[in-house]
Write a protein that holds these residues in place. Structure first.
Motif: not given
Length: 436
Positions: A22-27
């Motif tokens: 869901d984002a570059p550092d996301g879930n």
């Protein structure tokens, strides 16, 4: 008496998957196998990383027995997108993942040239028929058929959904020109019978034409559908067909500073399994040279010729990774040998075709020739570093590392290319396909 060292073991099969964040550092939003592939389990896994559905990178990792593949690959993906670079890169990736509003894509004719591979063709057509593009047709060009297998498939299984065109003269460029003549869309997309198209492929490939009236061609991302044999792994580990995830715009009015050989490094623009043209631009450029392409003595180069022809006619070319197809690489070592020779032959055949049909480009080519020869030698000596996040490999033997024998075959093909093109021109004239 000393014994010879044992050759390295062939690489074990690698699973191919899609991981969505869901984002570059996301879930992790989802993890699923590549289209038509087996479930992701323990072992080596090559994964396309998506950001909210849009392609952003690839990673490869090993999932141990008992581990959660989504957790293992998710951690690798986050590391690749964030920890390997500054935060600004992650934000840039996130911004790139958001859609660009450009209006509805134009009506498009999708051309699939094929020859005696109805099972593969059916798989490709099934993926094309579920595209989210609002207005398109599919044209199958049956090239020099020996049997009725392709016609039977199209007319029985896909009646009223796919148009069938027969072209008896062998050659991929001739088949593509037959598709160009039959198509009714202002944009013409081409793919191969050995791909599975992502459902958003056609929309992503053709929407840029709406936003840019000067755009003549768009190419897209090609990833491996399977990495099950040493030949498939070897090809992908040294570049495959992928051109990365960064969008590029090639404009003949503003040549790219980082490509001093432009426009003669057409191989960097894209590949024939994933390309679209503004129909008007392709016709203005003279279409595909019928003396190039698989199925002719030239052995290839039809797509490269068309890219340069369209650029030389003053149109721009765009590459976008959002237009994705999954390619079934050839299975065997002999397939890879044939492919290496064909790549080399196609490269110099397309250059020969370009100069024969557009002699005004000769001065520009001559000024770039010394760098071009050095580039070609480096390209065939070692097919570059491992692809971004891809399968590692080294130059050396007949297994995972890139064999010098394949480099030699590419160079032999490059020497043969102009001869093959000359033979193909004679054949084309014999068939009434008279190249200019």
């Amino acid at each position: 008496m000393s014994s010879r060292p044992a050759p390295p073991s062939p690489p074990r099969p690698i699973s191919v998957a899609e991981l969505d964040l869901d984002a570059p550092d996301g879930n992790v939003l989802s993890l699923r196998p590549a289209p038509g592939g087996p479930a992701v389990v323990a072992g080596d896994v090559y994964a396309l990383v998506r950001l909210r559905g849009r392609p952003a990178a690839t990673v490869i990792g090993t999932v141990a027995a008992g581990e959660d593949p989504a957790e293992v690959l998710g951690a690798l993906a986050r590391e690749r997108l964030v920890a390997a670079g500054p935060r600004g890169d992650a934000e840039r990736l996130a911004a790139r993942s958001r859609p660009v509003s450009a209006g509805p894509p134009p009506r498009t004719s999708v051309v699939v040239a094929t020859r005696e591979r109805p099972e593969q063709l059916a798989r490709a057509l099934d993926s094309l028929l579920v595209q989210d593009h609002p207005d398109f047709e599919i044209v199958v060009v049956d090239n020099a058929p020996r049997t009725t297998g392709t016609r039977d498939l199209v007319t029985r299984k896909y009646a009223d959904r796919v148009r069938y065109v027969r072209e008896d003269t062998p050659g991929l460029a001739v088949a593509h020109n037959a598709g160009l003549a039959a198509a009714d869309g202002p944009v013409l997309a081409f793919t191969d019978d050995d791909v599975i198209a992502d459902p958003h492929w056609l929309t992503a490939l053709t929407a840029p034409f709406t936003a840019d009236p000067g755009l003549g061609c768009v190419t897209g991302l090609i990833l491996p559908a399977r990495l099950a044999t040493p030949a498939q792994i070897l090809l992908e580990s040294h570049g495959g067909f992928a051109k990365g995830f960064a969008p590029r715009l090639y404009d003949p009015a503003e040549p790219p500073a980082d490509e001093p050989l432009f426009p003669f490094t057409a191989g960097s623009f894209g590949s024939g399994a994933n390309m679209a043209f503004r129909t008007e631009a392709l016709r203005k450029a003279g279409g595909f040279d019928p003396a190039t392409g698989t199925g002719t003595p030239a052995k290839g180069g039809d797509d490269l010729y068309a890219f340069v022809a369209v650029l030389s006619a003053g149109f721009r070319l765009r590459y976008t990774a959002e237009a994705l197809v999954w390619h079934h690489h050839r299975d065997t070592w002999q397939d890879l040998r044939n492919q290496a020779y064909g790549y080399g032959a196609g490269l110099t055949a397309y250059l020969t075709a370009t100069l024969v049909r557009s002699p005004r480009l000769l001065p520009a080519l001559l000024t770039r020739l010394p760098r071009g020869l050095a580039y070609a030698r480096a390209m065939t000596a070692q097919r570059g570093e491992p692809a971004d996040g891809g399968v590692p490999g080294e130059h050396g033997t007949h297994h995972h590392p890139w064999p010098r024998s394949l480099s030699r075959l590419e160079r032999r093909g490059m020497l043969y290319g102009p001869i093959g093109y000359a033979k193909a021109r004679v054949t084309a004239r014999r068939h009434g396909r008279n190249p200019r």
